[in-house]
Design an enzyme around this catalytic site. Structure first.
Site, PDB file in Angstrom:
ATOM      1  N   SER A   1       0.620  -0.902   0.223  1.00 33.16           N
ATOM      2  CA  SER A   1       0.474  -0.313  -0.027  1.00 33.16           C
ATOM      3  C   SER A   1       0.920   1.658  -0.039  1.00 33.16           C
ATOM      4  O   SER A   1       2.350   1.280   0.395  1.00 33.16           O
ATOM      5  CB  SER A   1      -0.980   0.526   1.368  1.00 33.16           C
TER       6      SER A   1
ATOM      7  N   TYR B   1      -1.705  -0.729  10.268  1.00 34.30           N
ATOM      8  CA  TYR B   1      -2.703  -0.545   9.040  1.00 34.30           C
ATOM      9  C   TYR B   1      -1.036  -0.354   9.006  1.00 34.30           C
ATOM     10  O   TYR B   1      -0.558  -0.736   7.696  1.00 34.30           O
ATOM     11  CB  TYR B   1      -3.515   0.337   8.847  1.00 34.30           C
TER      12      TYR B   1
END
Length: 699
Positions: A576, A589
């Protein structure tokens, strides 16, 4: 006749009412599909059918006799109207006047296009004369196991007479072609009462004045053979049992251990995909006393032989003392010996005009007490090759029980395998797709990015294992892809990537399904949003478990298969933008994604000398189709930016440098780049697919 078919008879599936409303070509299609629906009659791509029909000539307007016959490369079980070649019978008969004899029969194939009716583009096969010169309106040529068991027996002529009397004739072995067509014509003219003929080491021809008569004759003759064998075979077959087969789970475990090793040994020139078969017919043969001597004789029917090669490789394995490690240690020599044997066969039999030697590796691998493994350029071909060898097993079972089984003579086998007409057909095959022969496993495969990646890989010819924890989504995705790309290409695996046991089992099952692994796309993920003070230990652990431990576990398992195969490998991490650019209220995250990126770098260093490439694709804000954006994450990110969830996609588009939205298909394209040979010289790289984000620049 296999063990499980004992007592079975072919059913008459002909529907008179349905057929009555059909045209003659439609009845030919109907008859073909019925015959091809049962593998006891013929296997995939085997056999052919024809009908001689009166048609209106588009030039003269006069009625002319036209033969509809299965075109080159077709399959009677699935054939449609466009699968048939159409030829003027008058022109086919005229070819007899220019035939120069058996030494020149191959040149007659070049004349077949000149006989084409109505500009039909479907190429006629080499079997066309076999149908044309039988003086009957409807002709079936099938490869039934029960008939070939007679045809491959030492005394096949006598057995044919014993079973069928004079209604079915017999012809000695002759390679399919123009000369055999003339033989069939001569037989029919000399035996006007015959209903068919057995071709030695080959198969069955039957005929009739109507489509229904031809179909019923074919069924009747095969059933008569099945019934005869049933009465004759009352004791042990294949010399009786030498071993008891291992339990089913143990058989799959052994196959799963052997297949990647074999695959690595035979995939240097061309990637191979595997298939495992432990059906009752196979187990009966591979557990028998006569496995090795019968296997060494090879197959008889040309269709069987072309799919399975000169003979199989019998793997040295003792199911009473299952030493898998010892078997693996001996495989290198066994595979090398097979190659040398094949090269010697080629040199013994080659002609001055023979094509160059092809892949010298075995197609069929027989493992005592375990089953049969087949390898080919794609899954469908590997499966079909296995099905053809099951036909060969059925033939050997029947033939060796009532007589002496006879394989195809070596020179005859070679002359078919390296037939210039077959070589020309191979040269016309389309160029393989970029991922043909490759096996990919995609975690999170039922979600947006995973599913888009699977679609991209399948379009390029890869076999794909969809791995996911969501059983419902996994079933839906697998069904969709199987319907559109074929069930051979797709498998599913319910895998929780945080479970070491589940990951190991999932990869092992996948290796048994396809023979090994080439590409891992590690994509399974989640997303969470919380300030650091509100981040619970459970939330932190969940992120790290899936995004760090999960990526470690699947990568480790992929490395183990890659190292076993010794032909390199390819891992693509889907990380990501957040792994490079920090975001508020997403510490767990972002940390997990950063761990993925650094793990990929470590693996790239470790894998390089083994030909294992590891690269990373970093998406950002892929809302459409993404499962992680359907729950709390979407609401949490909207709250963090103080906006409605409906405005979130526009927010991400507007903040990007290129002012573009990012979709799952965009990420899939980046993953495909790293998975393909386009990036063959890249490892340890990061590709951002985020429409531009300066914070995430890698340098």
């Amino acid at each position: 006749m296999t063990a499980e078919q004992k007592g079975a008879r072919l059913a008459n599936l002909w529907d008179k009412t349905l057929a009555a409303g059909m045209s003659e070509p439609e009845r030919l299609i109907y008859r073909s599909n019925l015959l091809g629906s049962d593998k006891r009659i013929t296997n995939y791509g085997g056999g052919n059918t024809s009908a001689k029909v009166m048609e209106k000539d588009p030039l003269s307007g006069q009625a002319v006799e036209v033969m509809w016959v299965k075109g080159s490369g077709g399959d009677v079980g699935t054939i449609k109207r466009d699968g048939f070649a159409t030829l003027y019978m008058g022109k086919l008969n005229a070819l007899k006047s220019i035939y120069r004899g058996v030494e020149f029969e191959d040149e007659m194939v070049d004349y077949l296009p000149h006989c084409t009716f109505n500009l039909n583009p479907r190429a006629a096969s080499i079997d066309t004369p076999l149908h044309a010169y039988v003086p009957k309106k409807h002709v079936d040529h099938m490869h039934p196991d029960a008939i070939i068991a007679i045809a491959a027996s030492k005394n096949s002529k006598e057995l044919t007479q014993e079973i069928f009397g004079g209604e079915i004739g017999w012809l000695p072995w002759k390679r399919p072609g123009y000369e055999l067509g003339l033989w069939l014509e001569k037989f029919c003219l000399e035996n006007p009462g015959a209903r068919g003929v057995v071709l030695e080491s080959h198969g069955l021809f039957t005929w009739g004045d109507t489509a229904e008569e031809s179909y019923l004759t074919t069924i009747e003759i095969i059933n008569a053979a099945i019934g005869w064998f049933e009465k004759k075979i009352t004791g042990p077959v294949f010399g009786g049992d030498k071993y008891r087969p291992l339990p089913a789970d143990e058989r799959r475990k052994v196959a799963g251990a052997l297949m990647p090793v074999i695959r690595g040994m035979i995939s240097a020139a061309e990637a191979k995909v595997g298939h495992f078969d432990d059906s009752d017919a196979v187990l009966e043969f591979v557990s028998s006393n006569t496995l090795e001597p019968l296997a060494a004789l090879g197959t008889s029917c040309p269709d069987h032989f072309l799919r399975t090669k000169i003979r199989p490789l019998v793997v040295d394995f003792d199911p009473t003392n299952p030493d898998v490690a010892g078997t693996i240690a001996g495989l290198d020599k066994a595979v090398a010996d097979y190659r040398e044997g094949y090269k010697a066969y080629y040199e013994r039999c080659r002609h001055d005009i023979s094509p160059a030697m092809r892949d010298p590796n075995a197609v069929v691998y027989l493992v005592p007490g375990v089953g049969m493994i087949t390898f080919a350029k794609d899954k469908a071909t590997a499966r079909i090759s296995g099905e053809f060898y099951v036909n060969a097993i059925n033939v050997m079972r029947g033939s060796s029980s009532v007589s002496t089984y006879m394989g195809l003579p070596e020179q005859e086998a070679f002359d078919i395998e390296y037939w210039l007409l077959e070589e020309a057909k191979l040269q016309r095959m389309p160029k393989p797709k970029s991922l043909a022969g490759k096996v990919a496993l995609i975690t999170g495969g039922a979600g947006g990015i995973g599913r888009a990646t699977a679609e991209r890989f399948l379009r390029e010819g890869a076999c794909v294992v969809l791995a996911d924890i969501d059983a419902g989504a996994l079933e839906a995705a697998s069904a969709d892809f199987s319907k559109r790309y074929g069930s051979d290409q797709v498998r599913s695996a319910l895998i929780n990537v945080t479970s070491e046991e589940a990951v190991a089992d999932g990869f092992a099952n996948s290796a048994t399904e396809f023979g090994g692994l080439d590409i891992l796309v590690s994509n399974a993920g989640l997303a969470s949003s919380a300030s650091i003070t509100e981040t619970t230990l459970a939330l932190w652990d969940k992120n790290i478990d899936i995004l760090a431990k999960g990526y470690f576990l699947v990568s480790r398992e992929a490395f183990r298969i890659f190292e076993t195969q010794k032909i390199g490998g390819n891992i693509v991490f889907v990380a990501s933008k957040n792994g490079l650019a920090a975001s508020p209220n997403a510490a767990a995250y972002c940390t997990g994604k950063a761990a993925e990126i650094h793990l990929a770098r470590c693996l790239a260093l470790e894998g390089a000398e083994k030909g294992i490439r590891v690269n990373t694709v970093n998406p950002d804000a892929v809302l459409r189709g993404s499962k992680i954006w359907t729950g709390e994450w979407k609401e949490q990110r909207a709250a963090a930016y103080k906006m409605s969830t409906d405005d979130l996609e526009e927010h991400y588009r507007s903040r990007s440098m290129l002012k573009l939205s990012v979709f799952p298909e965009d990420i899939a394209e980046g993953i495909y780049f790293f998975a393909s040979e386009q990036s063959a010289k890249s490892t340890g790289n990061i590709l951002n697919v985020d429409a531009g984000n300066a914070q995430a620049f890698t340098r």
